[in-house]
Enzyme design. Structure first.
Site, mmCIF file in Angstrom:
data_model
loop_
_atom_site.group_PDB
_atom_site.id
_atom_site.type_symbol
_atom_site.label_atom_id
_atom_site.label_comp_id
_atom_site.label_asym_id
_atom_site.label_seq_id
_atom_site.Cartn_x
_atom_site.Cartn_y
_atom_site.Cartn_z
ATOM 1 N N GLU A 89 -120.560 23.734 -23.457
ATOM 2 C CA GLU A 89 -119.504 24.701 -23.786
ATOM 3 C C GLU A 89 -120.070 26.087 -24.076
ATOM 4 O O GLU A 89 -120.974 26.225 -24.912
ATOM 5 C CB GLU A 89 -118.703 24.210 -24.996
ATOM 6 N N LYS A 273 -113.891 20.050 -35.558
ATOM 7 C CA LYS A 273 -114.436 20.038 -34.197
ATOM 8 C C LYS A 273 -115.396 21.210 -34.021
ATOM 9 O O LYS A 273 -116.457 21.074 -33.400
ATOM 10 C CB LYS A 273 -113.292 20.114 -33.180
ATOM 11 N N ASP A 289 -127.868 9.505 -32.022
ATOM 12 C CA ASP A 289 -126.565 8.920 -31.669
ATOM 13 C C ASP A 289 -125.450 9.832 -32.151
ATOM 14 O O ASP A 289 -125.041 9.766 -33.308
ATOM 15 C CB ASP A 289 -126.459 7.528 -32.309
ATOM 16 N N HIS A 387 -114.838 33.932 -26.926
ATOM 17 C CA HIS A 387 -115.108 32.740 -26.131
ATOM 18 C C HIS A 387 -114.969 33.026 -24.641
ATOM 19 O O HIS A 387 -115.815 32.630 -23.841
ATOM 20 C CB HIS A 387 -114.142 31.624 -26.540
#
Length: 431
Positions: A89, A273, A289, A387
């Site tokens: 991203e 998030k 992990d 962004h």
């Protein structure tokens, strides 16, 4: 992992944004003291041979690559860190690096970690007296702990091992009364899943004898609420001054944005998030992990009964913006992909961390930095402007730009305030 833990001269690499990938890699490897072999591994030049990939998981048919980047400027507990990040991203690496740059002028991030305690659960059914069974297990706690520790002498020699047990009772469930015994295990620098699972399976027959019930599940919990990392940063409001906004107003907006995430789970989900946008790429880069980290983080965010923010942003009495994060962090430096994947090993050599706890502290600081970038953007121009500016390179490539044209078209779209495939095609067509 390499035995050389000399720190890089600085995580502040001037002009890294304007370098090409080869130049960036050379600068980062020089700063981190990495070898030419490490540089080649990071470049992805057949870093994961098919034979090695085939040995890592099942049904292998190929390999899937993601960009390997580095976040700069990180200063955590007075130490410099060049932070490897594997993510697709746009804006994540740039945002974390920029926030780390703002933070370092005020001393950077401070961080800490608890002991690396993991837990496994042993579920017992068919018990008519769950509270009595609980007492019987607690009476035999020392013997159960000794039995668990007979399973892994190496771990005991390193100072780890089973430290205690807990017993939880559920008198009324759809499948009848239930007793769940937890073993709490110091796993040192391992993630710990295999260790605690093996101990739980070993103890199951003895637990059945003590309780008179039948053991069903014997498995670790990814809610590693005793294996926490914390990070904090303090900044003067003036560092957020812009041409059009006063830093104090920006900081006030950041505190208000965080407050919504604290009280509203709809906002908290997106807020967290963003935190994990910083955490996950470092977890991936180091071969750990990330699904376990995600599961633990979200469960911890809901520990009060209401899903909430993993971070807090407040104003101190001295007028500073204070950001904090506390999150479970079950990481390993030994075992798994951290020891089998060459790129993960190179990433750890870049970080030069001496323990899983130190790695967790750095990752917590990155998560806090990424969250700071997100709420700063929300409090100023909005998340989309920055962004999309960084996303412009992807749009340029999608429109057909190649080589030097990618950056040129991306900059032209950003300057025009129109980041779209149509705009990119029109710019390419006008050449």
């Amino acid at each position: 992992m390499a035995e050389n833990f000399d720190r890089p001269v600085s995580s502040r690499i001037e002009n890294i944004r304007n370098m090409d990938p080869d130049q960036r890699r050379s600068a980062v490897c020089a700063a981190a003291g990495l070898t030419d072999d490490d540089s080649a591994i990071i470049a992805g030049r057949d870093v994961l041979p098919m034979t090695l990939a085939n040995g890592m998981i099942e049904n292998v048919i190929g390999k899937f690559e993601l960009p390997f980047a580095v976040a700069t400027n990180f200063l955590v507990n007075g130490k410099e860190y060049l932070v490897p990040m594997v993510v697709e991203e746009p804006s994540i690496v740039a945002a974390a690096s920029y926030m780390a740059k703002l933070a370092r002028d005020g001393g950077g991030f401070t961080a800490g970690a608890t002991q690396p305690l993991m837990r496994a659960q042993i579920q017992v059914l068919g018990v008519s007296d769950p509270e009595g069974a609980r007492f019987r297990l607690l009476e035999q706690a020392d013997a159960l702990i000794e039995m668990a520790n007979s399973r892994d002498k190496v771990l005991i020699g390193l100072g780890g091992g089973c430290k205690s047990i807990e017993v939880h009772t559920f008198p009324d469930t759809p499948v009848g009364p239930m007793v769940v015994m937890h073993i709490l295990v110091d796993v040192r620098d391992a993630m710990g899943a295999n260790t605690v699972n093996s101990m739980a399976e070993m103890l199951a027959p003895e637990v059945e004898k003590i309780t008179g019930g039948q053991v069903r599940l014997r498995i670790l919990s990814n809610l590693a609420d005793l294996r926490l990392v914390r990070a904090k940063v303090e900044l003067e409001p003036k560092v957020f001054n812009t041409k059009t906004l006063d830093g104090e107003k920006v900081v006030r907006g950041m505190v208000e944005a965080c407050t919504l995430a604290v009280i509203d789970p709809y906002r908290a989900a997106t807020h967290n998030k963003g935190v994990l946008n910083g955490i996950d790429p470092v977890v991936v880069a180091t071969g750990n992990d990330w699904r376990a980290i995600e599961a633990g983080a979200h469960a911890y965010a809901a520990r009060s009964g209401t899903y909430s923010s993993l971070t807090r942003w407040e104003m101190s009495t001295a007028g500073k913006l204070v950001g904090t994060i506390e999150v479970p962090m079950a990481l390993g430096l030994v075992g798994g992909a951290t020891k089998t994947h060459p790129a993960a090993q190179a990433a750890l050599r870049m970080l030069k961390v001496a323990s899983a706890g130190e790695l967790g502290q750095v990752i917590a600081a990155v998560g806090l930095a990424q969250n700071m970038a997100a709420i700063r953007a929300l409090a100023t121009e909005g998340i989309q402007r920055g962004h999309m500016t960084l996303h412009a390179r992807n749009i340029a490539i999608l429109a057909g730009a190649e080589g030097p044209d990618v950056d040129r078209i991306a900059k032209a779209m950003a300057a025009a305030g129109d980041v779209s495939v149509d705009k990119a095609k029109s710019l390419l067509g006008s050449d």
